[in-house]
Design a protein around this motif. Structure first.
Motif, PDB file in Angstrom:
ATOM      1  N   SER A   1       0.838  -1.211   0.000  1.00 20.36           N
ATOM      2  CA  SER A   1       0.000   0.000   0.000  1.00 20.36           C
ATOM      3  C   SER A   1       0.866   1.251   0.000  1.00 20.36           C
ATOM      4  O   SER A   1       0.587   2.217  -0.724  1.00 20.36           O
ATOM      5  CB  SER A   1      -0.921   0.006   1.217  1.00 20.36           C
TER       6      SER A   1
ATOM      7  N   ILE B   1       2.295   2.046  -3.404  1.00 23.17           N
ATOM      8  CA  ILE B   1       1.362   2.782  -4.270  1.00 23.17           C
ATOM      9  C   ILE B   1       1.466   4.279  -4.001  1.00 23.17           C
ATOM     10  O   ILE B   1       1.551   5.085  -4.930  1.00 23.17           O
ATOM     11  CB  ILE B   1      -0.084   2.277  -4.083  1.00 23.17           C
TER      12      ILE B   1
ATOM     13  N   ARG C   1       2.792   7.174  -6.604  1.00 23.35           N
ATOM     14  CA  ARG C   1       1.968   8.340  -6.945  1.00 23.35           C
ATOM     15  C   ARG C   1       2.739   9.646  -6.739  1.00 23.35           C
ATOM     16  O   ARG C   1       2.538  10.613  -7.473  1.00 23.35           O
ATOM     17  CB  ARG C   1       0.678   8.338  -6.123  1.00 23.35           C
TER      18      ARG C   1
ATOM     19  N   TYR D   1      -5.442   7.759 -12.466  1.00 23.64           N
ATOM     20  CA  TYR D   1      -6.271   6.556 -12.531  1.00 23.64           C
ATOM     21  C   TYR D   1      -7.113   6.459 -13.794  1.00 23.64           C
ATOM     22  O   TYR D   1      -7.982   5.595 -13.894  1.00 23.64           O
ATOM     23  CB  TYR D   1      -7.114   6.426 -11.263  1.00 23.64           C
TER      24      TYR D   1
ATOM     25  N   LEU E   1       2.449   2.509 -11.652  1.00 26.10           N
ATOM     26  CA  LEU E   1       1.329   2.582 -10.714  1.00 26.10           C
ATOM     27  C   LEU E   1       0.411   1.379 -10.904  1.00 26.10           C
ATOM     28  O   LEU E   1      -0.044   0.770  -9.926  1.00 26.10           O
ATOM     29  CB  LEU E   1       0.555   3.892 -10.896  1.00 26.10           C
ATOM     30  N   LEU E   2       0.157   1.031 -12.138  1.00 27.92           N
ATOM     31  CA  LEU E   2      -0.655  -0.152 -12.424  1.00 27.92           C
ATOM     32  C   LEU E   2      -0.015  -1.403 -11.824  1.00 27.92           C
ATOM     33  O   LEU E   2      -0.689  -2.211 -11.181  1.00 27.92           O
ATOM     34  CB  LEU E   2      -0.845  -0.313 -13.932  1.00 27.92           C
ATOM     35  N   GLU E   3       1.293  -1.550 -11.997  1.00 27.02           N
ATOM     36  CA  GLU E   3       2.007  -2.715 -11.455  1.00 27.02           C
ATOM     37  C   GLU E   3       1.943  -2.745  -9.935  1.00 27.02           C
ATOM     38  O   GLU E   3       1.778  -3.817  -9.342  1.00 27.02           O
ATOM     39  CB  GLU E   3       3.463  -2.698 -11.924  1.00 27.02           C
ATOM     40  N   ALA E   4       2.053  -1.593  -9.290  1.00 17.71           N
ATOM     41  CA  ALA E   4       1.970  -1.526  -7.828  1.00 17.71           C
ATOM     42  C   ALA E   4       0.587  -1.957  -7.353  1.00 17.71           C
ATOM     43  O   ALA E   4       0.456  -2.702  -6.363  1.00 17.71           O
ATOM     44  CB  ALA E   4       2.293  -0.117  -7.343  1.00 17.71           C
ATOM     45  N   HIS E   5      -0.453  -1.522  -8.046  1.00 20.46           N
ATOM     46  CA  HIS E   5      -1.818  -1.930  -7.680  1.00 20.46           C
ATOM     47  C   HIS E   5      -2.032  -3.425  -7.931  1.00 20.46           C
ATOM     48  O   HIS E   5      -2.668  -4.102  -7.121  1.00 20.46           O
ATOM     49  CB  HIS E   5      -2.850  -1.110  -8.466  1.00 20.46           C
ATOM     50  N   GLN E   6      -1.512  -3.925  -9.017  1.00 23.25           N
ATOM     51  CA  GLN E   6      -1.666  -5.348  -9.313  1.00 23.25           C
ATOM     52  C   GLN E   6      -0.977  -6.210  -8.266  1.00 23.25           C
ATOM     53  O   GLN E   6      -1.511  -7.245  -7.862  1.00 23.25           O
ATOM     54  CB  GLN E   6      -1.147  -5.654 -10.715  1.00 23.25           C
TER      55      GLN E   6
ATOM     56  N   LEU F   1      -0.525  -5.409  -5.110  1.00 24.07           N
ATOM     57  CA  LEU F   1      -1.380  -5.349  -3.920  1.00 24.07           C
ATOM     58  C   LEU F   1      -2.609  -6.231  -4.102  1.00 24.07           C
ATOM     59  O   LEU F   1      -3.003  -6.964  -3.186  1.00 24.07           O
ATOM     60  CB  LEU F   1      -1.787  -3.903  -3.628  1.00 24.07           C
ATOM     61  N   ASP F   2      -3.211  -6.189  -5.279  1.00 27.12           N
ATOM     62  CA  ASP F   2      -4.387  -7.022  -5.559  1.00 27.12           C
ATOM     63  C   ASP F   2      -4.081  -8.505  -5.361  1.00 27.12           C
ATOM     64  O   ASP F   2      -4.870  -9.237  -4.754  1.00 27.12           O
ATOM     65  CB  ASP F   2      -4.890  -6.796  -6.984  1.00 27.12           C
TER      66      ASP F   2
END
Length: 119
Positions: A40, A43, A47, A59, A68-73, A75-76
């Motif tokens: 988290s 991310i 940013r 976004y 940023l997309l990779e960081a969210h993925q 975490l997902d």
């Protein structure tokens, strides 16, 4: 979120009491919690690399920076593993799983309230 939150015109209307506080969060070990916290924070750090962009710009699905997309993925994936080791086949299966957990959570809560316990 798309299933349980309200809408204001065509926009989603978030509410802490309807969307997030009712989300069935699994028990996690201290190691898992630290991993989620670290991902988290990643991310937020990514940013910060884009101070000239608004959140809407960051976004935008067509313009979202790859990092940023990779960081969210990442975490997902980590959050999903808290629920089960095997990945969900898609959003429908994930949602079905979450609603089953929510049903169990609320039925246990009702039973506990009847016994004078909160949880």
């Amino acid at each position: 979120m798309r299933t349980v939150c309200g809408r204001l015109e065509s926009r989603f209307n978030y509410s802490a009491t309807i969307v997030y506080n009712t989300f069935p969060w699994p028990n996690a070990s201290s190691i898992q919690k630290k991993e989620i916290e670290s991902l988290s924070e990643k991310i937020l750090l990514v940013r910060e690399n884009f101070p000239q962009k608004t959140l809407a710009q960051l976004y935008d699905p067509d313009l979202m920076p790859a990092e940023l997309l990779e960081a969210h993925q990442a975490l997902d994936v980590a959050v999903e593993k808290l629920y089960r080791e095997r990945p969900f086949k898609g959003s429908s299966e994930r949602l079905e799983h979450l609603f089953k957990l929510y049903e169990k959570l609320t039925s246990n809560n009702s039973d506990n309230q009847a016994n004078g316990e909160l949880w």
